[in-house]
Design an enzyme around this catalytic site. Sequence first.
Site, short mmCIF file in Angstrom:
data_model
loop_
_atom_site.label_atom_id
_atom_site.label_comp_id
_atom_site.label_asym_id
_atom_site.label_seq_id
_atom_site.Cartn_x
_atom_site.Cartn_y
_atom_site.Cartn_z
CG ASP A 1 -1.70 -1.27 1.38
OD1 ASP A 1 -2.06 -1.89 0.36
OD2 ASP A 1 -1.94 -1.68 2.54
CD GLU B 1 -9.04 -2.61 -1.53
OE1 GLU B 1 -9.28 -2.70 -0.32
OE2 GLU B 1 -8.62 -3.56 -2.22
#
Length: 545
Positions: free
Chosen positions: A14, A187
Amino acid sequence: MRISNPVLSGFNPDPSIIRVEDTYYIATSTFEWFPGVQIHESKDLVNWHLITHPLDTVEFVDMAGNPDSGGVWAPDLSYADGRYWLVFSDVKIVDGPYKDVHNYLITAEDIRGPWSKPIELNGVGFDASLFHDDDGRKYLVQQTWDHREYLQPFHGISLTELDLKTMKLMPQTARTIYEGTDIRLLEGPHIYKIDRLYYLFAAQGGTTYTHQEVVSRSRSLDALSFETQPGEVFLTNFDTPRSYLQKQGHGSLVATPRGEWYYASLASRPWNRPQESSIDPRGWNPLGRETAIQKVQWDSDGWPHIIGGHGGQRYVEAPQGVEEHRWPRTYLEKDDFDEPALNINFNTLRIPFSDELGSLTERPGFLRLFGREALNSRFTQAHVARRWQSFNFDAEIKLAFNPWSYQQAAGLTSYYNTRHYSMIEVTWDEKRETRVIEIIENNRNHLRSYLKDAAIEIPDDIEFVYLKVKVRRQTYSYAYSFDGSTWIDIPVTLDAAILSDDYVLQTMGGFFTGAFTGMAAVDYGGYRIPADFDYFRYTELDTEE
């Protein structure tokens, strides 16, 4: 120069990348591992250096009891108004219809801190990021969660304005700006304003082999105003099963001083067993989700594309006009524990290293761990570990430990989460009334002792036992020594796939970290007897995977 992917090896997912003047920074997720958020630094996008963990006390994040793969998700790092801004989630529920997320904001004038006390923002969804508009207004952009069973749980990307006077969100401004495509599982959003257009980069498809990054844009931040990029998706490996990198998607965008563009994303490098198809199953990833960087070009219609195609490349052209900048290593191959603090590459689970877990001063030159709860515990593990960052490496410890109960053990771990780990340990055999070496493995919460009555007896005159793990891509094994030079391999071969995201995913919702190796002391009888570790050695056996 060229960028060799992954740029951050081992569990570093991420990525949130920014540039401040001539320096780049990447913040990555740490989940239940403490301290929270890893930040790496680079001058050239090629060589990276771990510099800090902003969430280094329980004042910033309290994860005691958090589930496996809960904790710190998807940090967002930005720079504006002379300050670094860091948004992160603390996720308390991973499985089931609810997520129960706490989103926080901290700031600092220096990337190395000190950081301000956390401001809790909201809990409507995870993967929150902060967008600084050029008119001075700021917005929280985030995945939005919907628990209702008759609707899609990933309920689009929402945007909420931040009141800069109170540093609180204004919920009356919240609106959904993008609902994604039929791929769903939307997301990881980040907004950029480029040439008076707002570009939204977001992940979808789930963080597995179907993962991808989709781009949309709008002339405003109005509700449902973002339109999806036409044609092929921006980044994915769903249809490139033989690419060196897999699972690319969730990440962020950065520009160089000369106006070149790069995209940092999570990625994985799977391997297959000899008898398996290279496509299905596509592979196993004990190193977890890593960070890769791809170069981006813009077409005549103002849409971004990955150079070399949406599957990305292992080797990528480095920025122009930049000299290579190599950093000193942050981790010595052998740590003798002569410093008063743990090396920056070591982590603990859920709680910080403190007098409750151990000491670096009680026995100078040793890491002393007090036996605490078992490796299944989500509260108080005396467990200090570091990431697997290579497919082939050895890790070794020198241990002094004198148990008097089978409920006491200390040794060297290979660990994914509370349900998936192994350990070569010194423990007590009450039948023989002696210390022994045993190998245990927890596989889907089923514990197996490999040696049992054949556990290796430790002579009474031996103070130190040397233990080693030998990781060889698909398998790993353990060895021991009583003098540190003559090693004896134990004929137990373990499957490294059990310590992979892909294996854990088969039975659990939390599968977002990676394999670690480290030192642990267990005394679930509650007497907290000490285990003294004289050194920890980590040796990568190759650099070209």
